[in-house]
Enzyme design. Structure first.
Site, PDB file in Angstrom:
ATOM      1  N   LYS A  19       0.811  -1.229   0.000  1.00 58.60           N
ATOM      2  CA  LYS A  19       0.000   0.000   0.000  1.00 58.60           C
ATOM      3  C   LYS A  19       0.837   1.268   0.000  1.00 58.60           C
ATOM      4  CE  LYS A  19      -2.189  -0.063   3.975  1.00 58.60           C
ATOM      5  NZ  LYS A  19      -1.444  -1.068   4.619  1.00 58.60           N
ATOM      6  N   ARG A  94      -8.990   1.680   9.169  1.00 58.18           N
ATOM      7  CA  ARG A  94      -8.516   0.357   9.576  1.00 58.18           C
ATOM      8  C   ARG A  94      -9.509  -0.358  10.472  1.00 58.18           C
ATOM      9  NH1 ARG A  94      -2.714   1.576   8.978  1.00 58.18           N
ATOM     10  NH2 ARG A  94      -1.414  -0.210   9.429  1.00 58.18           N
ATOM     11  N   ARG A 133      11.531  -6.878   5.146  1.00 59.17           N
ATOM     12  CA  ARG A 133      11.651  -5.450   5.416  1.00 59.17           C
ATOM     13  C   ARG A 133      12.389  -5.252   6.743  1.00 59.17           C
ATOM     14  NH1 ARG A 133       5.969  -2.647   4.474  1.00 59.17           N
ATOM     15  NH2 ARG A 133       5.696  -2.861   6.688  1.00 59.17           N
ATOM     16  N   ARG A 140      11.842   0.471  11.072  1.00 59.92           N
ATOM     17  CA  ARG A 140      10.560   0.470  11.764  1.00 59.92           C
ATOM     18  C   ARG A 140      10.614  -0.553  12.896  1.00 59.92           C
ATOM     19  NH1 ARG A 140       5.378   0.917   7.951  1.00 59.92           N
ATOM     20  NH2 ARG A 140       4.551  -0.002   9.844  1.00 59.92           N
ATOM     21  N   ARG A 151       0.715  -7.497  13.972  1.00 59.71           N
ATOM     22  CA  ARG A 151       0.083  -6.551  13.034  1.00 59.71           C
ATOM     23  C   ARG A 151      -0.817  -7.303  12.056  1.00 59.71           C
ATOM     24  NH1 ARG A 151       4.969  -4.041  10.617  1.00 59.71           N
ATOM     25  NH2 ARG A 151       3.572  -2.879   9.264  1.00 59.71           N
TER      26      ARG A 151
HETATM   27  P1  AMP Z   1       1.350   1.738   8.956  1.00 61.40           P
HETATM   28  O1  AMP Z   1       2.542   2.568   8.666  1.00 61.40           O
HETATM   29  O2  AMP Z   1       0.148   2.119   8.141  1.00 61.40           O
HETATM   30  O3  AMP Z   1       1.620   0.260   8.896  1.00 61.40           O
HETATM   31  O4  AMP Z   1       0.937   2.051  10.467  1.00 61.40           O
HETATM   32  C1  AMP Z   1       1.838   1.835  11.541  1.00 61.40           C
HETATM   33  C2  AMP Z   1       1.087   1.810  12.859  1.00 61.40           C
HETATM   34  O5  AMP Z   1       0.416   3.058  13.071  1.00 61.40           O
HETATM   35  C3  AMP Z   1      -0.005   0.755  12.979  1.00 61.40           C
HETATM   36  O6  AMP Z   1       0.513  -0.510  13.352  1.00 61.40           O
HETATM   37  C4  AMP Z   1      -0.865   1.368  14.078  1.00 61.40           C
HETATM   38  O7  AMP Z   1      -0.252   1.254  15.342  1.00 61.40           O
HETATM   39  C5  AMP Z   1      -0.841   2.849  13.712  1.00 61.40           C
HETATM   40  N1  AMP Z   1      -1.911   3.203  12.753  1.00 61.40           N
HETATM   41  C6  AMP Z   1      -1.751   3.623  11.475  1.00 61.40           C
HETATM   42  N2  AMP Z   1      -2.938   3.874  10.908  1.00 61.40           N
HETATM   43  C7  AMP Z   1      -3.881   3.589  11.834  1.00 61.40           C
HETATM   44  C8  AMP Z   1      -5.287   3.627  11.846  1.00 61.40           C
HETATM   45  N3  AMP Z   1      -5.994   3.992  10.765  1.00 61.40           N
HETATM   46  N4  AMP Z   1      -5.927   3.272  12.991  1.00 61.40           N
HETATM   47  C9  AMP Z   1      -5.244   2.914  14.089  1.00 61.40           C
HETATM   48  N5  AMP Z   1      -3.912   2.836  14.152  1.00 61.40           N
HETATM   49  C10 AMP Z   1      -3.214   3.173  13.034  1.00 61.40           C
END
Ligand code: AMP
Length: 198
Positions: A19, A94, A133, A140, A151
Site C-alpha cells: 500500500k 482500519r 523489510r 521500523r 500486526r
Molecule cells: P502503517 O505505517 O500504516 O503500517 O501504520 C503503523 C502503525 O500506526 C499501525 O501498526 C498502528 O499502530 C498505527 N496506525 C496507522 N494507521 C492507523 C489507523 N488507521 N488506525 C489505528 N492505528 C493506526
C-alpha cells in the site's frame, strides 16, 4: 467535472501488501496528497509531541491507535486547506467505525469521486515481505517478527471487517497485489480510470 477534480483514493490491504509504496507512486503520478496515518503517527513520535507520546505504545506493539484519536487526526487533515486537493488515503480506515466516520466526512466535504482499491496478497507472502523489510533494516520498530505477526493478526481481526464493509456496499475494487511495483501500479491505474480518476 467538479467531483473528479478532488478525487479520493482509499488504498486498503494488509501490512506488507505494498500500500505505502503504491500510494506514494500514485500521489506523484496523479498529483494527489498522500495521507498516511502511520507516517503521521511516526512523525508525531519523532517530534515527541503530545500525540506522539500518546500513540507510541500502540505502534511499538503493533496495535491500533484508538479510533477517536485516529479519526480526529484524519478529520483535521481533510478539513485543512491543503486537504481540499485530491488525496490518496494510505492506512485509514482500519476499523469499521473509522470507515463509517470517513463516509460521513466525505459526504460532508461533498467528495463523490471516491475509489476504494484493495491490494490482495496471500498471507504467506505478506509475512515474508514484512520479515524481509525487518531484515533489510527498514528502521521500523514494528517490523520485528513478533510485532509483525501481531500486526497481521490485528489486520484480520479489525481491518478485514472494514474491507468487507466496502465490499458489501459494492464499493470495493480488488486487484492482485502480486508482481512488480510497476505491474501493480498499472492495475491500480486501470481500476481508477474505470471510475474517472486519472
Ligand atoms: P502503517 O505505517 O500504516 O503500517 O501504520 C503503523 C502503525 O500506526 C499501525 O501498526 C498502528 O499502530 C498505527 N496506525 C496507522 N494507521 C492507523 C489507523 N488507521 N488506525 C489505528 N492505528 C493506526
Amino acid at each position: 467535472m467538479a467531483a473528479s477534480s478532488t478525487p479520493v483514493v482509499i488504498l486498503v490491504g494488509a501490512p506488507g501488501s505494498g500500500k505505502g509504496t503504491q500510494a506514494v507512486l500514485l500521489s506523484r503520478e496523479l498529483g494527489l496528497a498522500h495521507v498516511a496515518t502511520g507516517d503521521m503517527f511516526r512523525e508525531a513520535m519523532a517530534s515527541d509531541s503530545d500525540l506522539g507520546r500518546k500513540v507510541k505504545g500502540y505502534l511499538d506493539a503493533g496495535n491500533l491507535v484508538p479510533d477517536e484519536l485516529t479519526i480526529d487526526l484524519v478529520q483535521e487533515r481533510l478539513m485543512s486547506p491543503s486537504g481540499s486537493q485530491g488525496i490518496v488515503l494510505d492506512g485509514f480506515p482500519r476499523t469499521v467505525p473509522q470507515g463509517q466516520a470517513l463516509s460521513q466526512l466525505l459526504d460532508k466535504l461533498g467528495r463523490s469521486a471516491v475509489a476504494v482499491v484493495e491490494l490482495a496478497v496471500p498471507e504467506v507472502t505478506l509475512l515474508e515481505r514484512i520479515m524481509q523489510r525487518g531484515l533489510a533494516g527498514s528502521g521500523r520498530s514494528d517490523d520485528r517478527a513478533e510485532v509483525a505477526a501481531n500486526r497481521l493478526k490485528v489486520f484480520w481481526e479489525q481491518t478485514a471487517p472494514v474491507i468487507a464493509y466496502y465490499r458489501d456496499r459494492g464499493e470495493l475494487r480488488s486487484i492482485n497485489g502480486l508482481g512488480t511495483v510497476e505491474e501493480v501500479q498499472v492495475r491500480i491505474r486501470g481500476v481508477l480510470r474505470e471510475v474517472g480518476i486519472g
